[in-house]
Write an enzyme that holds these catalytic residues in place. Sequence first.
Site, PDB file in Angstrom:
ATOM      1  N   LYS A  88       8.204  31.840 -33.270  1.00  0.00           N
ATOM      2  CA  LYS A  88       7.498  30.565 -33.256  1.00  0.00           C
ATOM      3  C   LYS A  88       6.015  30.795 -32.987  1.00  0.00           C
ATOM      4  O   LYS A  88       5.649  31.567 -32.104  1.00  0.00           O
ATOM      5  CB  LYS A  88       8.096  29.666 -32.170  1.00  0.00           C
ATOM      6  CG  LYS A  88       7.470  28.286 -32.071  1.00  0.00           C
ATOM      7  CD  LYS A  88       8.137  27.493 -30.954  1.00  0.00           C
ATOM      8  CE  LYS A  88       7.532  26.107 -30.810  1.00  0.00           C
ATOM      9  NZ  LYS A  88       8.164  25.343 -29.714  1.00  0.00           N
ATOM     10  N   SER A 164       9.820  21.047 -30.643  1.00  0.00           N
ATOM     11  CA  SER A 164       8.733  21.569 -31.444  1.00  0.00           C
ATOM     12  C   SER A 164       9.048  22.895 -32.124  1.00  0.00           C
ATOM     13  O   SER A 164       8.215  23.451 -32.830  1.00  0.00           O
ATOM     14  CB  SER A 164       7.499  21.752 -30.560  1.00  0.00           C
ATOM     15  OG  SER A 164       7.735  22.729 -29.558  1.00  0.00           O
ATOM     16  N   SER A 188      12.350  21.391 -26.851  1.00  0.00           N
ATOM     17  CA  SER A 188      11.838  21.956 -28.090  1.00  0.00           C
ATOM     18  C   SER A 188      12.710  23.032 -28.720  1.00  0.00           C
ATOM     19  O   SER A 188      12.507  23.383 -29.882  1.00  0.00           O
ATOM     20  CB  SER A 188      10.427  22.515 -27.879  1.00  0.00           C
ATOM     21  OG  SER A 188       9.511  21.463 -27.708  1.00  0.00           O
TER      22      SER A 188
END
Length: 492
Positions: A88, A164, A188
């Site tokens: 990520k 996220s 997230s």
Amino acid sequence: MTISVCMANKDICYLPATEMASRIKRGDLSPVDVVDAHIERIESRDEDVNAFIRLLKEEAREEAREAERAVETASDLGPLHGVPIAVKDLLGAMEGIRHTKGAKPLENVVADHTAIAVQRLEDAGAIVVGKTNTPEFGHKGQTDNLLAGETPSPFDLERTSGGSSGGSAAAVADGMVPLATGSDAGGSCRIPASACGVFGYCPSFTRVPHAHRPNMFVAPPFFQIGTLSRSVSDAAVMMDVMTGPHPRDPFGLPDDGVDYIDATQRPISGLDIAYNPDLDGLFPIDPEVQSVVEDSLDAFETLDATVDEVEIGIEQSFDDLWDAFMDHWSVTMAGINEGVKAEHGIDMYGDHRDELPDSVTEKITEGREIAALDLGAAQATITSFFDKIQDLFEAYDLLVTPTLAIEPPSTEHVSGPSEINGRETREALGWFLTWPFNLTATPNASIPAGFSEDGLPIGLQIVGPRYEDERVFAASAGFERVNPWSDAYPPR
């Protein structure tokens, strides 16, 4: 390329990471072929899914060639040797690689270090094939930004992948990688795991170390680094590699012998599991979501655990908890802005304000205005909620809830729905039941519970007492054995 080779590549892309690593070590699979298959999958699918901010194609292929040579010459190969992973683009810095954190003002920033967790994964033999999409600084539960655009769920390209860590979850679900890192400050890892039908794990606070710089205190006390995978066992290997203290993280937990891999084989007979569908009425829940989740609870009873529907005794209103959470998050966003200015000379709140969405600049503004005593009052609210969850865990071993209150919402919703099951809700935080458990620093997972009538994935959240990560893994793995979800891939 022939159809048979394409099919073979798809089969490779949906192997569990544990099996992939074993076959590479035996010489049954070439790391070069494995990486090539995943790059081909990314190139064929990512135009629709948009999971990646950057593909590290040539770097990954070179590492794969080195990994192949090592199979022939080395006797001690890491547990993820030759396995492609994604990182990520938030808390996942890689030295010499652009590190944008999903923010357009940072699109040309190149990292001067590699994050601890990423370095540990690479030391274990994993090969990073790319950086995944995230909303700016992970500030919301949907993955879209002004830099790279939106990432939908592979199960329905008109539905959000969540956030996220939506890029990581979508990449895993769609066979682009078997494993990906995530971070979790309000759900997230778990929100996109539910929206994309994968396993998402948020560990006990600071199980996975991270050296926040230039201000190591800027992150709120509920910020974690976690995992996205298609199986619990794959996440266990990943967690086993990433965890453990580091001298640059002053909050890192000591090594207390936690064994995630062993935990996946442990029985859960005799565990007392509390079920609360809506956190004492704080969240309205879509009836179909609740039905799918409740039907799935039989899996625990099949494993000789007991499940009781309970009241937690939460004393705060939704707005009380919302305000406390948002005060911390806004102060964090203001601190991130100051850190970017100090580290990179980029004043996002000034010269680059038009390159950020209003949802970010509003948080920075709010954070700059919150007084210390107001933040202290928010912390007292969090403390009271924390104590209620600890009270529950004195009577029960685990707590389970829906992960999301609804199916993955449409990508047309900027934040989320304003109404669920006839009740008004706060759009930004009212549709996922994850963020309250970032306030408790507890280990939490989202596992696929089933599917709606429209074929959309629905997640079950498993919450454990702090430090009891092994218990969450044991329950998750047991659930997976009774209710396997591997035949859900590839998504339709």
